[in-house]
Design a protein around this motif. Structure first.
Motif, PDB file in Angstrom:
ATOM      1  N   ASN A  16       3.862  -6.551  -2.547  1.00 22.59           N
ATOM      2  CA  ASN A  16       4.386  -6.905  -1.227  1.00 22.59           C
ATOM      3  C   ASN A  16       3.244  -7.342  -0.326  1.00 22.59           C
ATOM      4  O   ASN A  16       3.007  -6.776   0.724  1.00 22.59           O
ATOM      5  CB  ASN A  16       5.104  -5.716  -0.603  1.00 22.59           C
ATOM      6  N   LYS A  17       2.565  -8.382  -0.752  1.00 22.78           N
ATOM      7  CA  LYS A  17       1.339  -8.807  -0.068  1.00 22.78           C
ATOM      8  C   LYS A  17       1.524  -8.988   1.435  1.00 22.78           C
ATOM      9  O   LYS A  17       0.743  -8.475   2.225  1.00 22.78           O
ATOM     10  CB  LYS A  17       0.873 -10.137  -0.675  1.00 22.78           C
ATOM     11  N   VAL A  18       2.562  -9.723   1.796  1.00 22.49           N
ATOM     12  CA  VAL A  18       2.723 -10.049   3.213  1.00 22.49           C
ATOM     13  C   VAL A  18       2.790  -8.787   4.054  1.00 22.49           C
ATOM     14  O   VAL A  18       2.124  -8.659   5.076  1.00 22.49           O
ATOM     15  CB  VAL A  18       3.996 -10.887   3.427  1.00 22.49           C
ATOM     16  N   PHE A  19       3.588  -7.848   3.569  1.00 29.18           N
ATOM     17  CA  PHE A  19       3.779  -6.642   4.373  1.00 29.18           C
ATOM     18  C   PHE A  19       2.542  -5.774   4.369  1.00 29.18           C
ATOM     19  O   PHE A  19       2.144  -5.215   5.388  1.00 29.18           O
ATOM     20  CB  PHE A  19       4.988  -5.876   3.863  1.00 29.18           C
ATOM     21  N   THR A  20       1.920  -5.662   3.214  1.00 25.85           N
ATOM     22  CA  THR A  20       0.695  -4.882   3.161  1.00 25.85           C
ATOM     23  C   THR A  20      -0.330  -5.478   4.105  1.00 25.85           C
ATOM     24  O   THR A  20      -0.965  -4.762   4.876  1.00 25.85           O
ATOM     25  CB  THR A  20       0.140  -4.886   1.726  1.00 25.85           C
ATOM     26  N   LEU A  21      -0.413  -6.796   4.071  1.00 27.03           N
ATOM     27  CA  LEU A  21      -1.406  -7.458   4.907  1.00 27.03           C
ATOM     28  C   LEU A  21      -1.093  -7.294   6.396  1.00 27.03           C
ATOM     29  O   LEU A  21      -1.966  -6.935   7.185  1.00 27.03           O
ATOM     30  CB  LEU A  21      -1.468  -8.948   4.550  1.00 27.03           C
ATOM     31  N   THR A  22       0.167  -7.533   6.768  1.00 27.89           N
ATOM     32  CA  THR A  22       0.504  -7.373   8.193  1.00 27.89           C
ATOM     33  C   THR A  22       0.243  -5.937   8.623  1.00 27.89           C
ATOM     34  O   THR A  22      -0.273  -5.694   9.701  1.00 27.89           O
ATOM     35  CB  THR A  22       1.969  -7.720   8.488  1.00 27.89           C
ATOM     36  N   THR A  28      -5.396  -2.004  11.590  1.00 30.29           N
ATOM     37  CA  THR A  28      -6.835  -2.117  11.815  1.00 30.29           C
ATOM     38  C   THR A  28      -7.126  -2.458  13.267  1.00 30.29           C
ATOM     39  O   THR A  28      -7.919  -1.786  13.929  1.00 30.29           O
ATOM     40  CB  THR A  28      -7.431  -3.207  10.906  1.00 30.29           C
ATOM     41  N   SER A  29      -6.438  -3.498  13.779  1.00 33.24           N
ATOM     42  CA  SER A  29      -6.754  -3.883  15.159  1.00 33.24           C
ATOM     43  C   SER A  29      -6.333  -2.781  16.123  1.00 33.24           C
ATOM     44  O   SER A  29      -7.037  -2.484  17.084  1.00 33.24           O
ATOM     45  CB  SER A  29      -6.107  -5.219  15.507  1.00 33.24           C
ATOM     46  N   ALA A  30      -5.183  -2.159  15.855  1.00 34.32           N
ATOM     47  CA  ALA A  30      -4.742  -1.095  16.753  1.00 34.32           C
ATOM     48  C   ALA A  30      -5.720   0.076  16.732  1.00 34.32           C
ATOM     49  O   ALA A  30      -6.078   0.619  17.775  1.00 34.32           O
ATOM     50  CB  ALA A  30      -3.353  -0.621  16.348  1.00 34.32           C
ATOM     51  N   LEU A  31      -6.167   0.438  15.543  1.00 36.73           N
ATOM     52  CA  LEU A  31      -7.095   1.566  15.453  1.00 36.73           C
ATOM     53  C   LEU A  31      -8.416   1.230  16.124  1.00 36.73           C
ATOM     54  O   LEU A  31      -8.980   2.071  16.839  1.00 36.73           O
ATOM     55  CB  LEU A  31      -7.329   1.937  13.991  1.00 36.73           C
ATOM     56  N   GLU A 347       1.323   5.722  -1.050  1.00 30.31           N
ATOM     57  CA  GLU A 347       1.177   4.330  -0.645  1.00 30.31           C
ATOM     58  C   GLU A 347       0.804   4.220   0.822  1.00 30.31           C
ATOM     59  O   GLU A 347      -0.104   3.472   1.192  1.00 30.31           O
ATOM     60  CB  GLU A 347       2.477   3.573  -0.891  1.00 30.31           C
ATOM     61  N   SER A 348       1.514   4.996   1.657  1.00 27.98           N
ATOM     62  CA  SER A 348       1.207   4.950   3.086  1.00 27.98           C
ATOM     63  C   SER A 348      -0.222   5.394   3.335  1.00 27.98           C
ATOM     64  O   SER A 348      -0.950   4.791   4.116  1.00 27.98           O
ATOM     65  CB  SER A 348       2.137   5.870   3.853  1.00 27.98           C
ATOM     66  N   LEU A 349      -0.599   6.463   2.655  1.00 30.58           N
ATOM     67  CA  LEU A 349      -1.928   7.019   2.858  1.00 30.58           C
ATOM     68  C   LEU A 349      -2.986   5.976   2.499  1.00 30.58           C
ATOM     69  O   LEU A 349      -3.978   5.818   3.207  1.00 30.58           O
ATOM     70  CB  LEU A 349      -2.091   8.269   1.989  1.00 30.58           C
ATOM     71  N   LEU A 350      -2.718   5.268   1.430  1.00 33.66           N
ATOM     72  CA  LEU A 350      -3.665   4.253   0.974  1.00 33.66           C
ATOM     73  C   LEU A 350      -3.861   3.180   2.048  1.00 33.66           C
ATOM     74  O   LEU A 350      -4.984   2.826   2.403  1.00 33.66           O
ATOM     75  CB  LEU A 350      -3.120   3.611  -0.301  1.00 33.66           C
ATOM     76  N   VAL A 351      -2.722   2.698   2.574  1.00 31.46           N
ATOM     77  CA  VAL A 351      -2.789   1.663   3.614  1.00 31.46           C
ATOM     78  C   VAL A 351      -3.545   2.189   4.825  1.00 31.46           C
ATOM     79  O   VAL A 351      -4.417   1.530   5.389  1.00 31.46           O
ATOM     80  CB  VAL A 351      -1.368   1.223   4.024  1.00 31.46           C
ATOM     81  N   PHE A 352      -3.237   3.428   5.203  1.00 30.15           N
ATOM     82  CA  PHE A 352      -3.876   3.990   6.389  1.00 30.15           C
ATOM     83  C   PHE A 352      -5.371   4.183   6.191  1.00 30.15           C
ATOM     84  O   PHE A 352      -6.156   3.977   7.100  1.00 30.15           O
ATOM     85  CB  PHE A 352      -3.225   5.316   6.769  1.00 30.15           C
ATOM     86  N   LEU A 358     -11.515  -0.013   7.979  1.00 30.44           N
ATOM     87  CA  LEU A 358     -11.693  -1.331   8.602  1.00 30.44           C
ATOM     88  C   LEU A 358     -11.705  -1.215  10.122  1.00 30.44           C
ATOM     89  O   LEU A 358     -12.479  -1.886  10.804  1.00 30.44           O
ATOM     90  CB  LEU A 358     -10.568  -2.275   8.165  1.00 30.44           C
ATOM     91  N   GLY A 359     -10.819  -0.347  10.649  1.00 32.91           N
ATOM     92  CA  GLY A 359     -10.741  -0.168  12.103  1.00 32.91           C
ATOM     93  C   GLY A 359     -12.050   0.361  12.652  1.00 32.91           C
ATOM     94  O   GLY A 359     -12.519  -0.085  13.705  1.00 32.91           O
TER      95      GLY A 359
END
Lengths: 805, 220
Positions: A16-22, A28-31, A347-352, A358-359
């Motif tokens: 789900n590239k698009v969603f993972t990326l968004t 990242t920017s919010a953090l 999965e969520s943890l990974l994204v976070f 990055l943040g």
């Protein structure tokens, strides 16, 4: 098992590239931005918290019942501190402090230093550690001074071999010799008392003449209470003391019709913790501690995090509908609830985790531009305390648990067969819709805040202040020469220049100059049997002419009249306060009748103080014994840059040693609402980021919704629906949510902005246009976001979506 | 003559090779015909139906529908054409889940911009004709498959099309329900509606007046 989870999580994210990326971009920017905002807020909140004795040291202020109501002041008379220490039980130390600019001279060098005049106990109650020299008692002698590292660096060029050196300081009209006893660590940036040098209080030029005067108040007093003594006890203990020392003014207050407070008192000393000092305003008469600004910043940071987490939750729920078959399959293979939950959470943890790293990197990269933009001296040290880090880690944990866990929980609870069939009903997307509404409510709130803030700033900038702010340069008189002479020399020097129209001087600035100092000077006297309070301003000839003040009655000070040192010019508010029909007939006896002043003119009210305040009574004096601190030069509207240069040149000729700090009055004015500007920048960037993130979320959701409704779109098109009708149908649902958000946010925004505008005596009208504009902006942006998606879906060929396979 | 296909080709490019979905199709359909299209899976039955229904394009050839040359029409005119003259029936009904039976029937009329009062009358008429008045406020999920397909046919008919295209209309139904739908088609055909259906079942194909067999995109 864990490895397996990780592998699957990674694959799913890549699928789900698009969603993972968004999600990652948004998070990242919010953090990063929240990190910087939290840093700023924590920095603000840490003001004055570094003092070891912050729990027992207080600033003293006096509240007075006056005919105008309750008034409080932190300015105290010279004898107060010693008297408090001697007469009131429970006080360990009482210290006077007075901030002033002092010209320091060492060999050829002349430098203006920020000075703090204070008593020896200054170093007992405040935490300003010494680097070298006498650490125990830096002000042990009347001629000893303590200098900060930065101050030493400025004056001597180094901090080595400075102890014991002699410097001279210009105090009043004479120079005095002092010995450096101690070098202090530079005061931390989160400190209300910014100084380069600490000088024994007795050396202040005003000290001798005011030593025994209780009616001349011009410095602050801090006390340290003995252990076990509470501020309430102090208040009680000082009551008799107060009625003794302020007998005269209490009697005057009673005579003028002041009403006693609940305790039957007219004057009462209060204590204000130094930890609260930075956040205190006396606007309502009593000290009010308000940490609105840092909490607002924290609030914005929180809100941004919320928006991005809502995106995350929404996308996860929507996405998981696609994965129902997988879940059903897993269940038939024997997966239990806990395992499924764990997998989704992973999965969520990974994204976070990726986003957090990055943040942090992004936040660090943005640190420098951020500091200049927001004009803060905060550093990341304020965030990297173990306690904060722990809270941060915990909140990330919680957010992933909610964001990843909620959809996981929903799906893991689903029956195997239902999951296999791929039908899932999440309560008609109520959660998703409420999250979107909440996001846009926040976004609209922030946008209307931005608009009103900028509106108010523009309003203040363009307001007619009653004086000419475009053509007048004010110059702080920071040199060694006598101020009247400097003004006179400026007049001589610039006489031939046709672009220089007028030159004058005064003892106070208009707005905030480049010297960064501001002061208020107030005095009171009896007129016709009642007390009158006025602001006082000492001016030179041509003051009104230079500033284009309008003379309403009489005349201003003039060289044609010899006795003008006993003349007064007052403003309209003052004239109203004095209440005479013909203000020019007013005679005011002062100094117990020794001298009588007469009013010779009235000028139209002008904003001589902070623009947020109403115009107060003002009296202009002209007395050559009282120093001027600022020169004013009015220049012609043509060739402004050239004239400014000419003034600067003249200055460096007259005062070659002193730095030229002249600036136009409109710049000075801009400086006075630096705080509003910072606030505006923060709110603006917050709202831009907020709306951007909300839109990212909306975009992703619209993509998913459109995906879910492809069959419906296909059927509708086969039945003859046009592209536009389908696009409108799809877009409408989202715009409805934005409209709802608008309805919710407008009253909230109106309430808070109205509250905020009440801080300003004159403010922009809170017109509905602000909110309409905010709502329209949000709608438009949402429309643009969703529109492209829906249009694409609507123009797709229905055959594709209707194939039966 | 209702429609005419002349040398229709349709292909996709896959790995540098042309794979033909339709190959040299020539077909004339007169008004009042009932045509069954037969053939094994992947022979191009549905593709042909979609081309006739103007839902799908073709790469070569000519297609005339009521003397309009479809191949030279723009997308928008094509949409107008099929909106007016063609009704579709699908294997899996494709009713809109969130709309009631009545609202589903109303949908094509709304898109044809039929006035409200007229619309009501037409819907009531159709409900009556198909004997589903009692079900008008139910949602598709509350109906049996046969009933759903009944609604699907009713919806296809409501705008008075000249041609009904049915893609395996009985594929998801049991034999009794299927029979009922086929009987309905036969009856409609007798009333003058042209029908083209795709089917696997020999028995259902018998209802038609003509059978077209397809194999690998070619008529045999």
């Amino acid at each position: 098992m864990l490895k397996n989870y990780l592998k699957i999580a990674l694959r799913n994210l890549i699928n789900n590239k698009v969603f993972t990326l968004t999600n990652i971009v948004g998070l990242t920017s919010a953090l990063a931005v929240s990190l910087l905002l939290v840093m700023t807020a924590l920095f603000e909140l840490s003001y004055d918290q570094f003092h070891a004795k912050k729990d027992s040291v207080y600033q003293v202020y006096l509240s007075s019942q006056t005919p105008r109501g309750l008034e409080s002041g932190t300015s105290q008379p010279v004898p107060l501190a010693p008297a408090l220490k001697a007469d009131v039980p429970g006080i360990k130390h009482a210290v006077r402090t007075l901030s002033d600019d002092v010209l320091a001279i060492y060999k050829e060098k002349e430098i203006n230093l920020d000075a703090e005049f204070s008593d020896p106990a200054f170093f007992n109650i405040f935490t300003f550690p010494a680097v070298k020299g006498n650490a125990e008692n830096p002000l042990s002698d009347k001629n000893n001074v303590a200098i900060s590292e930065e101050g030493a660096q400025k004056l001597f060029g180094s901090t080595d071999n400075v102890i014991g050196k002699s410097i001279s300081l210009q105090l009043g009209k004479q120079e005095q010799l002092f010995t450096i006893s101690t070098i202090l660590e530079d005061p931390p940036p989160n400190n209300s008392m910014d100084f380069d040098i600490v000088i024994p209080f007795e050396n202040h030029p005003e000290y001798i003449s005011n030593m025994d005067r209780w009616d001349s108040q011009f410095h602050l007093v801090y006390v340290e209470l003995e252990e076990g003594i509470t501020p309430e006890q102090f208040e009680k203990n000082t009551r008799d003391f107060t009625s003794l020392h302020y007998k005269g003014s209490i009697e005057n207050a009673i005579r003028d019709g002041a009403v006693a407070n609940a305790d039957g008192l007219y004057k009462q000393f209060h204590l204000l913790s130094i930890a609260d000092m930075h956040f205190t305003s006396f606007a309502s008469g009593m000290a009010e501690v308000k940490r609105t600004f840092p909490y607002m910043i924290l609030g914005i940071a929180f809100v941004i995090i919320f928006i991005v987490c809502a995106n995350f939750i929404n996308m996860n729920i929507a996405l998981s509908e696609r994965r129902l078959k997988e879940i059903g399959m897993r269940k038939t293979l024997g997966a239990v609830k806990k395992q499924l939950f764990f997998q989704f959470w992973m999965e969520s943890l990974l994204v976070f985790m990726v986003s957090t790293i990055l943040g942090l990197v992004l936040g660090n990269l943005l640190l420098e531009p951020f500091k200049t933009l927001f004009n803060t001296r905060a550093t990341l040290d304020y965030v990297t305390q173990p306690k904060i880090l722990l809270i941060f880690g915990l909140s990330i944990f919680c957010v992933t648990l909610i964001a990843g866990g909620y959809p996981a929980l929903l799906m893991s609870r689903l029956g195997t067969l239902r999951a296999l069939k791929g039908k899932l009903d999440f309560g008609k997307n109520r959660l998703r819709n409420s999250l979107i509404v909440l996001q846009f409510t926040i976004a609209i709130l922030l946008i209307s805040g931005t608009l009103v803030l900028h509106g108010q700033i523009e309003f203040m900038r363009n307001k007619d202040l009653g004086y000419n702010k475009e053509q007048v340069i004010s110059i702080p008189l920071n040199g060694k020469k006598d101020s009247y002479r400097v003004v006179e020399l400026l007049r001589d020097e610039l006489k031939g220049n046709i672009d220089i129209l007028n030159i004058s001087g005064a003892d106070n600035n208009l707005g905030l100059g480049r010297d960064g100092s501001s002061m208020n000077s107030m005095m009171g006297f009896d007129y016709q049997g009642r007390g009158v309070v006025t602001n006082a301003l000492t001016v030179d000839y041509d003051y009104a002419k230079t500033l284009d003040l309008e003379v309403v009655a009489g005349r201003t000070f003039s060289r044609d009249f010899a006795a003008d040192s006993l003349s007064l010019v007052i403003n309209e508010t003052m004239a109203k306060q004095l209440g005479e029909e013909d203000p020019l007939s007013i005679r005011i006896p002062m100094d117990d009748g020794a001298t009588t002043y007469s009013v010779i003119g009235v000028v139209k009210d002008f904003n001589f103080q902070d623009i947020s305040k109403q115009v107060n009574p003002l009296t202009l004096f002209m007395n050559n014994d009282w120093d001027l601190y600022y020169a004013y030069v009015k220049i012609a509207p043509e060739n402004i840059a050239g004239s400014f240069e000419a003034v600067e040149k003249a200055w460096s000729k007259i005062e070659p040693q002193a730095e030229f700090l002249g600036s136009f009055l409109d710049e000075n004015l801009d400086r006075t609402f630096r705080r509003e500007k910072t606030m505006a920048t923060i709110v603006t960037s917050g709202s831009i980021l907020g709306i951007l993130l909300s839109c990212i979320g909306l975009f992703a959701i619209s993509m998913l919704v459109v995906g879910q409704r492809t069959k419906e779109i296909g059927v509708r098109k086969v039945l003859g629906a046009s592209i536009s009708s389908v696009a409108i149908l799809l877009t409408k649902d989202f715009l409805k949510l934005v409209a709802l958000a608008f309805i919710i946010s407008t009253p909230i925004a109106w309430y808070f902005l109205n509250e905020w505008l009440q801080n300003y005596a004159s403010h922009v009208v809170l017109s509905p246009l602000f909110f309409v504009a905010a709502g329209l902006t949000a709608c438009l942006i949402a429309f643009a976001t969703v529109g492209s998606r829906t249009l694409k879906a609507a123009s797709a060929n229905p055959v594709k979506s209707l194939r039966d396979e | 003559m209702l429609l005419q296909l002349n040398n229709i080709f349709k292909w996709v490019n896959s790995g540098g090779q042309r794979i033909f979905l339709l190959k040299d199709i020539n077909l004339e359909v007169e008004q009042g015909e009932f045509i069954s299209v037969m053939g094994p899976s992947g022979s191009g039955k549905s593709t042909l139906l979609n081309v006739i229904g103007m839902l799908d394009s073709f790469d070569e050839g000519e297609y005339n529908f009521l003397d309009e040359s479809v191949h030279s029409l723009k997308e928008k005119h094509r949409a107008n054409l099929y909106k007016q003259y063609i009704g579709f029936v699908f294997q899996s009904y494709h009713l809109l889940d969130e709309l009631t039976v009545k609202e589903n029937l109303e949908m094509p009329l709304i898109y044809k911009k039929v006035k409200g009062s007229e619309r009501k009358a037409m819907v009531a008429d159709m409900l009556d004709r198909f004997n589903i008045v009692g079900k008008k406020d139910l949602f598709p999920a509350q109906l049996s498959g046969g009933q759903q397909q009944l609604v699907g046919v009713a919806r296809a008919l409501i705008a008075n099309p000249k041609l009904i295209l049915a893609d395996e209309p009985t594929g998801n139904l049991n034999s009794k329900q299927g029979e009922e739908i086929m009987e309905l088609f036969k009856q409609l055909n007798e009333e003058g509606v042209t029908i083209i259906q795709v089917t696997h079942s020999e028995k259902n194909a018998e209802y038609g007046s003509r059978i077209i067999n397809l194999l690998d995109g070619r008529m045999v």
